[in-house]
Write an enzyme that holds these catalytic residues in place. Structure first.
Site, mmCIF file in Angstrom:
data_model
loop_
_atom_site.group_PDB
_atom_site.id
_atom_site.type_symbol
_atom_site.label_atom_id
_atom_site.label_comp_id
_atom_site.label_asym_id
_atom_site.label_seq_id
_atom_site.Cartn_x
_atom_site.Cartn_y
_atom_site.Cartn_z
ATOM 1 N N THR A 1 0.865 -1.185 0.000
ATOM 2 C CA THR A 1 0.000 0.000 0.000
ATOM 3 C C THR A 1 0.905 1.240 0.000
ATOM 4 O O THR A 1 1.398 1.644 -1.030
ATOM 5 C CB THR A 1 -0.981 -0.010 1.190
ATOM 6 O OG1 THR A 1 -0.251 -0.244 2.402
ATOM 7 C CG2 THR A 1 -2.029 -1.086 1.016
ATOM 8 N N THR B 1 -0.224 -2.953 11.006
ATOM 9 C CA THR B 1 -1.002 -2.946 9.755
ATOM 10 C C THR B 1 -0.135 -3.661 8.794
ATOM 11 O O THR B 1 0.598 -3.051 8.052
ATOM 12 C CB THR B 1 -1.248 -1.569 9.166
ATOM 13 O OG1 THR B 1 -2.094 -0.911 10.019
ATOM 14 C CG2 THR B 1 -2.005 -1.657 7.867
#
Length: 413
Positions: free
Chosen positions: A163, A200
């Site tokens: 990401t 994350t």
């Protein structure tokens, strides 16, 4: 002590990837979930039913793919594949999000000809938006043709899971078990919303070792506690964190368990793979310029040392001081003292690399210029010795920079 290991027991494979262990293929492509043309859909597939294990986020709000993967691994401890998308977390998306995650599992299982319950699903990206399932469906239809047992295919998978990451994260090692060469490899993503108790992050480990699901689960949990649960970037724990391991058994060794003479060597190899990936996530923290390592020794227990190391590495003041190359040991001692663990206020030593700044809890005159130069480096090691007992732990993080705010102020745009 929990975190020690002998690197002599295994060998790093320079050009290894998740496809290096026998029986594994991988691949990735762009299906349209990201606004850029970067890969956003990937998969790892095993030629045979693989023993599987998983560790998941502790966040109460768990994304739909976690439910699906828990169910798949829980059905028998066996996986044939994991399919992953980036660009959308499929978290906090209600019943439709659950249906989409199950559809991803079913469609990919059908595409590669395996039972649906043998497929795990993972997602990462923006929270609260429904998946563009037309893009996912077309990507799944194309993905099987992209799967291969090559380094390039493994690289495509690594790219597909990123990401805000600036770099891919992968590692592979070999270790001898029963005189046979066993490989352990891993790939992960993670850059922001990183905090102990998973980050994350998505992590995927492949190995060709013969090992049962329960034994693999035990080793994966231990490795996670020593590595992924010892990193922080910003103190936030995500809705989507997942670490999945798959073991094909094709190396031909006797099945590993705690009575096996090579159990410790394999455990060290697995932990090393997880540590390399965890440190890579910490180093690639959003906006980061430096990797920070905090080594705590002399605590009353390993658990106390872990709590103290996590508190220091997570301190915004410590992280800011490292960014500014400020040898402000006061911020470190303050973090040690608020960690909620036994500390003798008369016996604490602190070093920045090899520079002693505190001895027996008293300031030591040190060369400020030398400390400045050390803190300007890309890796900063903070040593804390409590001189109380034998407990020890290491945690990893990064500095807190202006760019962290810039990146996260505009994450959705």
């Amino acid at each position: 002590m929990g975190q020690g290991k002998s690197e002599a027991a295994f060998t790093v494979v320079p050009d290894g990837s998740v496809t290096t262990p026998k029986g594994f293929k991988a691949g990735g492509l762009h299906c349209g979930l990201k606004k850029t043309t970067r890969h956003d859909l990937g998969a790892i597939v095993c030629d045979v039913p693989a023993a599987a294990a998983g560790v998941y986020t502790t966040n109460v709000f768990q994304a739909a793919p976690i439910q699906v993967t828990r169910e798949s691994i829980g059905a028998g401890g066996v996986l044939r594949a994991v399919i992953v998308n980036s660009g959308n977390a499929n978290a906090c998306t209600g019943k439709q999000g659950e249906a989409d995650a199950y559809e991803m599992r079913g469609k990919f299982a059908e595409a590669i000809g395996v039972p649906a319950e043998h497929v795990a699903v993972a997602s990462t990206g923006v929270i609260g938006e429904l998946l563009k399932m037309d893009c996912v469906r077309s990507g799944i239809a194309e993905l099987p043709a992209r799967l291969a047992a090559t380094y390039e295919a493994g690289d495509d998978f690594c790219q597909a899971i990123l990401t805000t990451d600036l770099v891919k994260k992968e590692v592979c090692v070999s270790v001898e078990v029963d005189g046979r060469l066993v490989h352990v490899a891993g790939a992960s993503k993670g850059s922001g919303m990183i905090h102990p108790n998973m980050a994350t992050m998505l992590g995927f480990v492949t190995t060709d070792a013969a090992i049962g699901s329960e034994a693999l689960q035990k080793l994966l949990r231990r490795a996670t506690d020593l590595t992924f649960n010892m990193i922080t970037v910003d103190g936030d724990t995500s809705t989507n964190d997942m670490l999945v391991a798959m073991a094909s058994g094709l190396a031909g060794n006797r099945e590993l368990d705690e009575r096996h003479p090579d159990w410790a060597a394999f455990a060290d190899a697995l932990t090393y793979v997880c540590e390399v990936l965890a440190k890579a996530i910490a180093r690639d923290g959003e906006g980061a310029t430096k990797l920070i390592e905090v080594q705590v020794r002399g605590a009353v227990s390993d658990e106390a040392a872990q709590a103290i190391a996590k508190t220091v590495i997570g301190s915004s003041l410590v992280k800011s001081a490292v960014f500014g190359a400020d040898a402000n040991w006061g911020r470190i001692i303050a973090a040690v003292g608020r960690a909620g663990q036994p500390v003798d206020p008369e016996t604490v030593d602190i070093r920045l690399g090899g520079i002693v700044t505190l001895e027996a809890s008293r300031p030591v005159a040190f060369d400020e210029e030398a400390a400045l130069e050390y803190l300007k480096g890309d890796t900063v090691v903070i040593h804390v010795d409590l001189h109380m007992a034998e407990g020890a732990a290491t945690a990893w993080g990064c500095d807190l920079t202006y760019d962290y705010v810039r990146i996260n102020a505009a994450y959705r745009t």
